[in-house]
Design a protein around this motif. Structure first.
Motif, PDB file in Angstrom:
ATOM      1  N   ILE A  55       0.817  -1.211   0.000  1.00 16.57           N
ATOM      2  CA  ILE A  55       0.000   0.000   0.000  1.00 16.57           C
ATOM      3  C   ILE A  55       0.854   1.266   0.000  1.00 16.57           C
ATOM      4  CG2 ILE A  55      -1.990  -1.108   1.062  1.00 16.57           C
ATOM      5  CD1 ILE A  55      -1.114   0.076   3.732  1.00 16.57           C
ATOM      6  N   THR A  56       2.168   1.106   0.203  1.00 13.94           N
ATOM      7  CA  THR A  56       3.072   2.251   0.103  1.00 13.94           C
ATOM      8  C   THR A  56       3.269   2.680  -1.352  1.00 13.94           C
ATOM      9  OG1 THR A  56       5.048   0.869  -0.079  1.00 13.94           O
ATOM     10  CG2 THR A  56       4.315   1.475   2.144  1.00 13.94           C
ATOM     11  N   GLY A  57       2.880   1.825  -2.305  1.00 12.97           N
ATOM     12  CA  GLY A  57       3.064   2.155  -3.720  1.00 12.97           C
ATOM     13  C   GLY A  57       4.457   1.906  -4.229  1.00 12.97           C
ATOM     14  N   LYS A  58       5.252   1.120  -3.480  1.00 10.43           N
ATOM     15  CA  LYS A  58       6.664   0.975  -3.832  1.00 10.43           C
ATOM     16  C   LYS A  58       6.969  -0.306  -4.601  1.00 10.43           C
ATOM     17  CE  LYS A  58       9.722   1.903  -0.782  1.00 10.43           C
ATOM     18  NZ  LYS A  58      10.465   1.866   0.491  1.00 10.43           N
ATOM     19  N   ASP A  59       6.079  -0.747  -5.441  1.00 14.20           N
ATOM     20  CA  ASP A  59       6.400  -1.891  -6.295  1.00 14.20           C
ATOM     21  C   ASP A  59       5.752  -1.698  -7.664  1.00 14.20           C
ATOM     22  OD1 ASP A  59       3.720  -2.640  -5.853  1.00 14.20           O
ATOM     23  OD2 ASP A  59       4.257  -4.004  -4.244  1.00 14.20           O
ATOM     24  N   PRO A  60       6.088  -2.545  -8.630  1.00 15.11           N
ATOM     25  CA  PRO A  60       5.616  -2.329 -10.011  1.00 15.11           C
ATOM     26  C   PRO A  60       4.104  -2.255 -10.168  1.00 15.11           C
ATOM     27  CG  PRO A  60       7.474  -3.817 -10.032  1.00 15.11           C
ATOM     28  CD  PRO A  60       7.133  -3.601  -8.583  1.00 15.11           C
ATOM     29  N   ALA A  61       3.355  -2.932  -9.306  1.00 15.07           N
ATOM     30  CA  ALA A  61       1.901  -2.865  -9.429  1.00 15.07           C
ATOM     31  C   ALA A  61       1.425  -1.419  -9.383  1.00 15.07           C
ATOM     32  CB  ALA A  61       1.242  -3.677  -8.311  1.00 15.07           C
ATOM     33  N   ALA A  62       2.027  -0.633  -8.487  1.00 12.92           N
ATOM     34  CA  ALA A  62       1.670   0.785  -8.383  1.00 12.92           C
ATOM     35  C   ALA A  62       2.392   1.628  -9.427  1.00 12.92           C
ATOM     36  CB  ALA A  62       1.989   1.298  -6.981  1.00 12.92           C
ATOM     37  N   HIS A  63       3.633   1.277  -9.726  1.00 15.14           N
ATOM     38  CA  HIS A  63       4.389   2.040 -10.728  1.00 15.14           C
ATOM     39  C   HIS A  63       3.655   2.067 -12.071  1.00 15.14           C
ATOM     40  CE1 HIS A  63       8.362   0.826  -8.500  1.00 15.14           C
ATOM     41  NE2 HIS A  63       7.635   1.690  -7.808  1.00 15.14           N
ATOM     42  N   MET A  64       3.161   0.908 -12.473  1.00 16.97           N
ATOM     43  CA  MET A  64       2.491   0.822 -13.770  1.00 16.97           C
ATOM     44  C   MET A  64       1.217   1.654 -13.793  1.00 16.97           C
ATOM     45  SD  MET A  64       3.114  -3.174 -14.908  1.00 16.97           S
ATOM     46  CE  MET A  64       2.578  -3.898 -13.353  1.00 16.97           C
ATOM     47  N   LEU A  65       0.492   1.649 -12.675  1.00 20.22           N
ATOM     48  CA  LEU A  65      -0.718   2.472 -12.596  1.00 20.22           C
ATOM     49  C   LEU A  65      -0.377   3.958 -12.617  1.00 20.22           C
ATOM     50  CD1 LEU A  65      -2.776   0.474  -9.955  1.00 20.22           C
ATOM     51  CD2 LEU A  65      -3.227   0.645 -12.404  1.00 20.22           C
ATOM     52  N   TYR A  66       0.727   4.305 -11.966  1.00 17.01           N
ATOM     53  CA  TYR A  66       1.174   5.709 -12.003  1.00 17.01           C
ATOM     54  C   TYR A  66       1.432   6.135 -13.448  1.00 17.01           C
ATOM     55  CZ  TYR A  66       4.492   9.588 -11.818  1.00 17.01           C
ATOM     56  OH  TYR A  66       5.141  10.764 -12.044  1.00 17.01           O
ATOM     57  N   ILE A  67       2.132   5.312 -14.197  1.00 13.06           N
ATOM     58  CA  ILE A  67       2.425   5.639 -15.591  1.00 13.06           C
ATOM     59  C   ILE A  67       1.129   5.715 -16.406  1.00 13.06           C
ATOM     60  CG2 ILE A  67       3.552   4.813 -17.709  1.00 13.06           C
ATOM     61  CD1 ILE A  67       5.713   3.576 -15.856  1.00 13.06           C
ATOM     62  N   LYS A  68       0.235   4.773 -16.161  1.00  9.92           N
ATOM     63  CA  LYS A  68      -1.030   4.748 -16.915  1.00  9.92           C
ATOM     64  C   LYS A  68      -1.833   6.025 -16.699  1.00  9.92           C
ATOM     65  CE  LYS A  68      -5.342   2.126 -17.386  1.00  9.92           C
ATOM     66  NZ  LYS A  68      -6.092   0.906 -16.960  1.00  9.92           N
ATOM     67  N   HIS A  69      -1.894   6.505 -15.451  1.00  6.42           N
ATOM     68  CA  HIS A  69      -2.768   7.636 -15.134  1.00  6.42           C
ATOM     69  C   HIS A  69      -2.072   8.988 -15.227  1.00  6.42           C
ATOM     70  CE1 HIS A  69      -6.175   5.178 -13.922  1.00  6.42           C
ATOM     71  NE2 HIS A  69      -5.341   4.390 -13.263  1.00  6.42           N
ATOM     72  N   GLU A  70      -0.779   9.028 -14.926  1.00  8.72           N
ATOM     73  CA  GLU A  70      -0.063  10.303 -14.930  1.00  8.72           C
ATOM     74  C   GLU A  70       0.682  10.562 -16.242  1.00  8.72           C
ATOM     75  OE1 GLU A  70      -0.374  12.400 -12.462  1.00  8.72           O
ATOM     76  OE2 GLU A  70      -1.524  11.036 -11.175  1.00  8.72           O
ATOM     77  N   HIS A  71       0.995   9.486 -16.963  1.00  7.90           N
ATOM     78  CA  HIS A  71       1.694   9.615 -18.247  1.00  7.90           C
ATOM     79  C   HIS A  71       0.998   8.741 -19.293  1.00  7.90           C
ATOM     80  CE1 HIS A  71       5.044  11.751 -16.321  1.00  7.90           C
ATOM     81  NE2 HIS A  71       4.971  10.855 -15.363  1.00  7.90           N
TER      82      HIS A  71
END
Length: 526
Positions: A140-156
């Motif tokens: 839930i800290t967002g420190k693994d690829p599951a969150a990284h990929m979502l960050y890229i999807k939504h922010e980039h």
């Protein structure tokens, strides 16, 4: 003798080593890689910097001719894990790699983990499904690829649309070496989209892929760590001065490789890795999850086995902070521009300081913590300073604080294993410190075995994985090829002081965690 060009890509930089198939390191070279940190919790490196550093250190190493190039029969990589590199159809990175420290995807992850009812940030059904299939769940800290990929999807979204594959650091280097888009059993783990119930056959779960929020086709093929994924691309072989028939073995991320390189390969044998972060690890014959302590046994390099890893977010990174931000920070108080072997100086100071640091306690949560409590808001602190204390007490307290946190980890770790450990192999850059090894033995009250050349553990692990892939060795034979520099027995006279320090160390966390949450709750790992 056959040799492996073993690549060890860590957060600090890239190392290339020539290691025999029996684990003997003939020579090595290292080059630092820049990390870009941002105030919003971002942490990035340029994947091209990884590749350029790999080529430079490898060419320099091979040109030294310590080993004839004709005796180098394989290349195998060990890398930092939990990185995310989006690449296009030509294999070119679309942006800098997002590192394991990056928490910017935390808010986007809530769409996966949350729901009308949550337990510790997770919808119970979703958490149960992840644990049942994978053994763990997205942090839930967002420190693994599951969150990284979502960050890229939504922010980039433009980069996401152009992404052919999302790759981990290991996967990216293997792509550059062979031209193949593959992930290993361990590099794909923290995307949390695989069914890991059969340790010999890790495969994508269609259910988890559908729930990931990421298009199925953007994930690479999965292979075993010991698979020969091809030979060097002709242009790479020519640049390195190697033959085109040199095999490339899939390799492993750092904690998997370190487990092999530590020599603790048999079931229930433990190792402690001391680097920027640290962890306790042991191979086990079962898949299991301890939710309360954030521990799980997950796929690894040894066929049919799982690796239990208990991660401490920052270990040696505390010493780096002490050196760079306190003792030798670049400001007007700095007197020495260059201080050689500063860590050895710290060791000498710590060694002559009494156990217990004259009452000073340091909590090493400088970048939050992962286990035995997962807490993104907790922070480092120095407790119980008085006018009688000096920086010598602070230096030793930093070493002891990392060991005290490891003792906190050791309790649920041994419970997970179902047995008490009588010895722990210690490896990583921090394991070069004799005084730190003794502190660990005293604080943990366990025999600590300092593996020879402990800083080479990942390179040695990569070489052993390659040797198994080539049929030159079996994993059962690895302990016989592991040698030790020294063994450290607990000092009975220090038992009382460290028992007292440990009790207060844990007490400090429980009494202050609400304060940290109020101070840092909106910022997380920034």
């Amino acid at each position: 003798m056959e040799y492996v060009l073993a690549i060890d890509l860590g957060t600090s930089g890239c190392k290339a080593a020539l290691v025999s198939v029996h684990g003997q390191v003939a020579a090595w070279e290292f080059e630092a890689v820049q990390t870009h940190l941002f105030p919003n919790g971002g942490a990035e490196q340029d994947a091209q910097d990884w590749w350029s550093a790999l080529l430079r250190v490898s060419k320099t190493l091979i040109a030294r001719a310590v080993v004839p190039a004709t005796q180098i029969t394989a290349v195998c990589c060990s890398t930092q894990g939990e990185c995310t590199v989006p690449v296009d159809h030509d294999g070119r990175p679309l942006m800098r790699a997002i590192l394991w420290m990056d928490s910017r995807g935390r808010e986007h992850l809530k769409t996966l983990t949350g729901g009308p009812i949550t337990v510790a940030g997770y919808h119970p059904w979703r958490l149960w499904r992840w644990i049942r299939l994978t053994g763990g769940a997205p942090s839930i800290t967002g420190k693994d690829p599951a969150a990284h990929m979502l960050y890229i999807k939504h922010e980039h979204p433009d980069f996401y649309a152009r992404t052919h594959k999302f790759l981990n650091a290991l996967d990216y280097l293997n792509l550059r070496l062979t031209g193949r888009y593959v992930a290993t059993y361990d590099s794909i783990l923290t995307s949390w989209v695989t069914d890991n119930r059969d340790a010999s056959n890790v495969a994508y779960s269609e259910t988890l892929l559908d729930a990931s929020g990421i298009a199925r086709e953007k994930f690479p093929e999965i292979v075993k760590c010991t698979e020969v994924i091809g030979t060097l691309r002709p242009e790479v072989a020519a640049e390195l001065g190697l033959g085109s028939a040199v095999a490339v073995v899939a390799g492993a991320i750092d904690n998997t490789a370190a487990a092999i390189g530590s020599g603790a390969v048999r079931d229930y044998e433990a190792h402690l890795y001391l680097g920027t972060s640290s962890w306790l690890g042991a191979h086990v014959p079962f898949k299991k999850t301890d939710i309360l302590s954030s521990m799980a046994s997950v796929p690894c390099a040894v066929p049919g086995r799982y690796l239990l890893t208990a991660l401490q977010a920052t270990a040696g990174g505390n010493l780096t902070f002490l050196r760079d931000r306190v003792l030798y920070h670049q400001d007007e108080l700095l007197q020495e521009e260059q201080v050689p072997d500063v860590y050895q100086v710290m060791d000498r100071i710590a060694e002559r300081t009494p156990a217990g640091s004259n009452g000073v306690i340091y909590t090493p949560w400088i970048y939050g913590e992962r286990a035995p409590v997962e807490d993104a808001t907790v922070r480092a602190a120095i407790y119980n300073l008085s006018l009688q204390n000096s920086r010598a007490d602070i230096i030793r307290a930093v070493l002891e604080g990392v060991a005290l946190n490891t003792r906190w980890l050791l309790q649920p770790f041994e419970k997970f294993l179902g047995r008490a450990l009588d010895r722990i192999n210690i490896v990583g850059g921090g394991a070069r410190s004799s005084v730190w090894c003794q502190i660990f033995a005293d604080v943990l009250n366990r025999r600590v075995c300092q593996v020879d050349a402990p800083i080479q553990v990942n390179a040695r692990g990569a070489a052993f994985i390659a040797a198994v892939a080539l049929g030159r060795l079996s994993f059962d034979e690895v302990p016989a090829h592991t040698t030790y520099q020294r063994e450290y027995e607990p000092t009975a006279a220090h038992r009382g002081v460290y028992d007292t320090s440990f009790a207060e160390f844990v007490n400090i966390y429980h009494r202050n965690k609400a304060i940290y949450r109020r101070l840092n709750g909106r910022r997380g790992f920034q």
